[in-house]
Each structure stands twice: as structure tokens, then as C-alpha cells.
Enzyme design. Structure first.
Site, PDB file in Angstrom:
ATOM      1  N   GLN A  89       0.812  -1.217   0.000  1.00  0.00           N
ATOM      2  CA  GLN A  89       0.000   0.000   0.000  1.00  0.00           C
ATOM      3  C   GLN A  89       0.848   1.271   0.000  1.00  0.00           C
ATOM      4  O   GLN A  89       0.317   2.372  -0.036  1.00  0.00           O
ATOM      5  CB  GLN A  89      -0.911   0.007   1.228  1.00  0.00           C
ATOM      6  CG  GLN A  89      -1.886  -1.150   1.270  1.00  0.00           C
ATOM      7  CD  GLN A  89      -2.588  -1.277   2.627  1.00  0.00           C
ATOM      8  OE1 GLN A  89      -2.342  -0.502   3.547  1.00  0.00           O
ATOM      9  NE2 GLN A  89      -3.459  -2.268   2.743  1.00  0.00           N
ATOM     10  N   HIS A 156      -0.660  -0.173   5.797  1.00  0.00           N
ATOM     11  CA  HIS A 156      -1.016   0.894   6.731  1.00  0.00           C
ATOM     12  C   HIS A 156       0.078   1.959   6.877  1.00  0.00           C
ATOM     13  O   HIS A 156       0.689   2.119   7.919  1.00  0.00           O
ATOM     14  CB  HIS A 156      -1.375   0.303   8.106  1.00  0.00           C
ATOM     15  CG  HIS A 156      -2.509  -0.667   8.071  1.00  0.00           C
ATOM     16  ND1 HIS A 156      -2.943  -1.324   9.185  1.00  0.00           N
ATOM     17  CD2 HIS A 156      -3.308  -1.093   7.055  1.00  0.00           C
ATOM     18  CE1 HIS A 156      -3.953  -2.125   8.861  1.00  0.00           C
ATOM     19  NE2 HIS A 156      -4.190  -1.992   7.557  1.00  0.00           N
ATOM     20  N   TYR A 259      -7.473   7.238  20.636  1.00  0.00           N
ATOM     21  CA  TYR A 259      -8.623   6.795  19.844  1.00  0.00           C
ATOM     22  C   TYR A 259      -8.852   5.290  19.902  1.00  0.00           C
ATOM     23  O   TYR A 259      -9.707   4.770  19.199  1.00  0.00           O
ATOM     24  CB  TYR A 259      -8.491   7.344  18.412  1.00  0.00           C
ATOM     25  CG  TYR A 259      -8.692   8.841  18.456  1.00  0.00           C
ATOM     26  CD1 TYR A 259      -9.946   9.395  18.278  1.00  0.00           C
ATOM     27  CD2 TYR A 259      -7.649   9.688  18.828  1.00  0.00           C
ATOM     28  CE1 TYR A 259     -10.160  10.761  18.410  1.00  0.00           C
ATOM     29  CE2 TYR A 259      -7.848  11.045  18.966  1.00  0.00           C
ATOM     30  CZ  TYR A 259      -9.101  11.573  18.760  1.00  0.00           C
ATOM     31  OH  TYR A 259      -9.322  12.919  18.924  1.00  0.00           O
TER      32      TYR A 259
END
Length: 378
Positions: A89, A156, A259
């Protein structure tokens, strides 16, 4: 492929794009015309608008290109960029202009770079665009910040770049497929960092003086943030991130906030569907403004501030890769009101969403023969 063949192919693809009829699609608030500005981009990732009407576009395999006024793609990539490692990616990713670009000329971009041990990770660089069509190059190039430690994952990478109103720059970093890194405070993976324009920690960052925590970190507990933008009314950073199987999120990014990944998530493990972490909520960990199950695979975030679509003004526009659409999110302050999956069946995988200085919405489609699209009122 030789450059001569690339040139012929690029001209042919641009010609076919120019001849393609525009499609008109009804959405809840507006009739929208989808115009193909150009095609022939190989997995385009980021888009920036130059003050003179040209654009910069990145292609993940490692090319940054100039789109001339009128939509013609310069067939020769910009020279002078650092070497890019297009593994998985990763590759050449986001591109933005410094807020004072008109006076200082700085262009910022992110890319995956491989170190001498064969490990890779996201880096932030800047340079100045010089030259003319067919001979553009970046000068004064400097790498400002690097993911450390690097690893050999192809997953990622993040990575969006956003300048805030004080001139500090946010950069998003994915956790590289190793969940636990998102919670490690001596590790940049799975974090959003906030830097000075030359790559140093912002002096008012939440952990700038903390022992054992990287001073660049602004927030932690992120899986893979691939969209970020300042809210036009408040100037606060908002971000979208990929969940695993389900659990894509829209978040308000606050200084020092956690988060939750991988302690809490609304997603589950791929294939098996088994639970990840401790559940969907835990004291001290942030909840998303909105989450989606199943995952539309969101990438690219912009708040609409133009005049071409007045009933979208203030709404968040989010690209969807798997969902092959633009998700319009209506907000009431910091609260979710409704969403609309727009243009489904008319788009490919949407990688980036930008609002042009002309008030139109621009999209990049993530394909081997990707396109730059413009949304106009019909």
C-alpha cells in the site's frame, strides 16, 4: 516501458477522457455532473492546486506530475524527488502546498522509503517546484520527518498532510499492520504527529516534555488514517480512518487523545469475525463521531466550502474505496446528523477528495488507469 510509449499512451488516454460524455447523477441535494478531467494516472493518491491554475498529482508507484491549465497532464514526471519504495500500500502518497506557498514556494509530500536494512516506512519531505513543461524538477529537497522504527510490512502507511491555522503541520501514520504499535508512546506508528514547518515537534504538543513519549505525537491509538482536514468553522482537525472488518471511523482529533485502537473498535477480525480488544467503548478512550459497519474503506476527506453546491456547504465529503462512492456527512456542530452514499454505480474506488479553488469537487480514482474527476452542478 519506454518514455516514448508512455507519452503515446498518456496522450491517447487523455484524448479518450476528453471525448467521454459527462454523466449526470441525482443526489439528495443536487444534480451532479461527473466530468473526467483526465485519465491515465497509475494509482493516483494526492492532489494539490497551484495558485496559477495548474495542479500537482501523485501516483503511488513513485511519480509526481504537473497537470497544466486546461487539464493536460505533463507526460514527464517531476525530477528530483527522493527514492520511493512502492511496496504493498506504500509509495508516493500525499501532496500539499505550504499555506504561504505564494511567497516561499514550498511543496510537502509523503512517501514510503526503504532503509539500508530493507525496512520501509512513511517519510515527509519538502521542496520547491521549478522548471517548465517536460522539465519540471524539485529543488532544495529535504526530508523533514521519518517513521521510526521502520519495518518490512506493506500495510497501513497513513498518510495525509494538513497545515493548521498556526502554520503547524499534521501528518498521519498507520500502525503498519501491527496493532500494538498504535498504543506505544515511543513509536510513531498509529499516531498523528504535529510538527513545525521544518519538521521539529510543535512546541505546544501534549507530550513535548514527557519522558518516554515522542514529542511529535499529537494523538494516538489510530489504525490507518487516510483522510484529514481542518473544519472550516472551528479550525480543528478531523480525520477518517480504516477499521478492520467493519468499524471505519470519522473522528475529531484532539490534543493528547487516545482513539482506542486496538483496545476498542467497532470492527472484527478479517475472515473469522472474532472480537478485537475489549469491546467498543472504554473510559478514557475516544468515541468516533460516526462509524460504519460494514466498512466502505474510506480515504480522502474534505469539508465543502464552495459556492457550486450550496446545500452541501459545511458537509464532510469522504471518498470510499470499497464503497466506490462519495459519502456526504451532515453535521450539527460535533454531532452526526445523517450520511448519504452519493454517486454509487458511477464511480470507481475513490482515493482522494479535494475542493478546488473554483468551488468544484475533485476526485482521484485508485486504479491502474486512474482518473481525475470533477463534480459540477448539472
Amino acid at each position: 516501458m519506454a518514455w516514448s510509449r508512455l507519452l503515446v499512451l498518456g496522450v491517447a488516454l487523455q484524448l479518450s477522457a476528453a471525448l467521454a460524455p459527462a454523466q449526470v447523477v441525482a443526489t439528495k441535494e443536487h444534480q451532479v455532473r461527473i466530468v473526467t478531467v483526465l485519465s491515465g494516472l497509475e494509482h493516483p493518491w494526492g492532489l494539490a492546486f497551484l495558485p496559477d491554475g495548474r495542479m500537482l498529482v501523485t501516483e503511488r508507484p513513485g511519480r509526481m506530475r504537473v497537470i497544466e491549465r486546461g487539464g493536460k497532464l505533463d507526460p514527464v514526471p517531476i525530477a528530483g524527488l527522493p527514492r520511493v519504495d512502492p511496496q504493498g500500500q506504500g509509495g508516493l502518497l500525499d501532496v500539499v502546498l505550504h499555506p504561504q506557498f505564494a511567497s516561499n514556494g514550498w511543496v510537502y509530500w509523503t512517501y514510503a522509503q526503504r532503509d539500508v536494512r530493507g525496512r520501509n516506512g512513511t517519510e515527509l519531505a519538502r521542496g520547491k517546484l521549478e522548471g517548465a513543461p517536460g522539465a519540471y524538477r524539485m529543488t532544495d529537497v529535504r526530508t523533514l520527518f521519518k517513521l521510526e522504527p521502520k519495518d518490512d510490512s506493506g500495510m497501513h502507511f497513513g498518510s495525509r498532510i494538513v497545515f493548521d491555522r498556526a502554520g503547524f503541520v499534521y501528518v498521519t501514520f498507520g500502525e503498519r499492520g501491527t496493532k500494538e504499535r498504535a498504543q506505544k508512546r515511543d513509536d510513531i506508528a498509529g499516531k498523528i504527529v504535529r510538527l513545525t514547518e521544518d519538521g521539529r515537534p510543535a512546541p505546544d504538543n501534549p507530550w513535548v516534555a514527557a519522558v518516554g513519549t515522542r514529542p511529535e505525537i499529537f494523538s494516538l491509538g489510530h489504525r490507518n488514517v487516510q483522510g484529514a482536514a481542518l473544519h472550516p468553522a472551528t479550525g480543528v482537525l478531523w480525520a477518517i480512518e480504516h477499521g478492520p472488518q467493519g468499524g471505519d471511523e470519522l473522528n475529531i482529533v484532539k490534543a493528547g487523545a487516545n482513539y482506542g485502537w486496538p483496545i476498542i473498535t467497532y470492527g472484527v477480525n478479517y475472515v473469522t469475525g472474532t472480537k478485537i480488544g475489549e469491546g467498543t467503548a472504554k473510559p478514557g478512550l475516544m468515541q468516533p463521531v460516526k462509524y460504519w459497519v460494514p466498512s466502505p474503506a474510506i480515504s480522502g476527506l474534505a469539508f465543502y466550502t464552495g459556492d457550486k453546491f450550496p446545500r452541501w456547504r459545511g458537509d464532510a465529503l469522504i471518498g470510499a474505496l470499497r464503497g466506490q462512492s462519495v459519502i456526504r456527512v451532515r453535521l450539527d456542530g460535533e454531532k452526526f446528523v445523517e450520511d448519504e452514499f452519493m454517486l454509487q454505480g458511477s464511480l470507481a474506488r475513490v482515493r482522494d477528495v479535494r475542493i478546488g479553488p473554483d468551488g468544484y469537487v475533485y476526485l482521484l480514482t485508485d486504479e491502474p488507469n486512474g482518473s481525475l474527476l470533477r463534480l459540477e452542478p448539472a
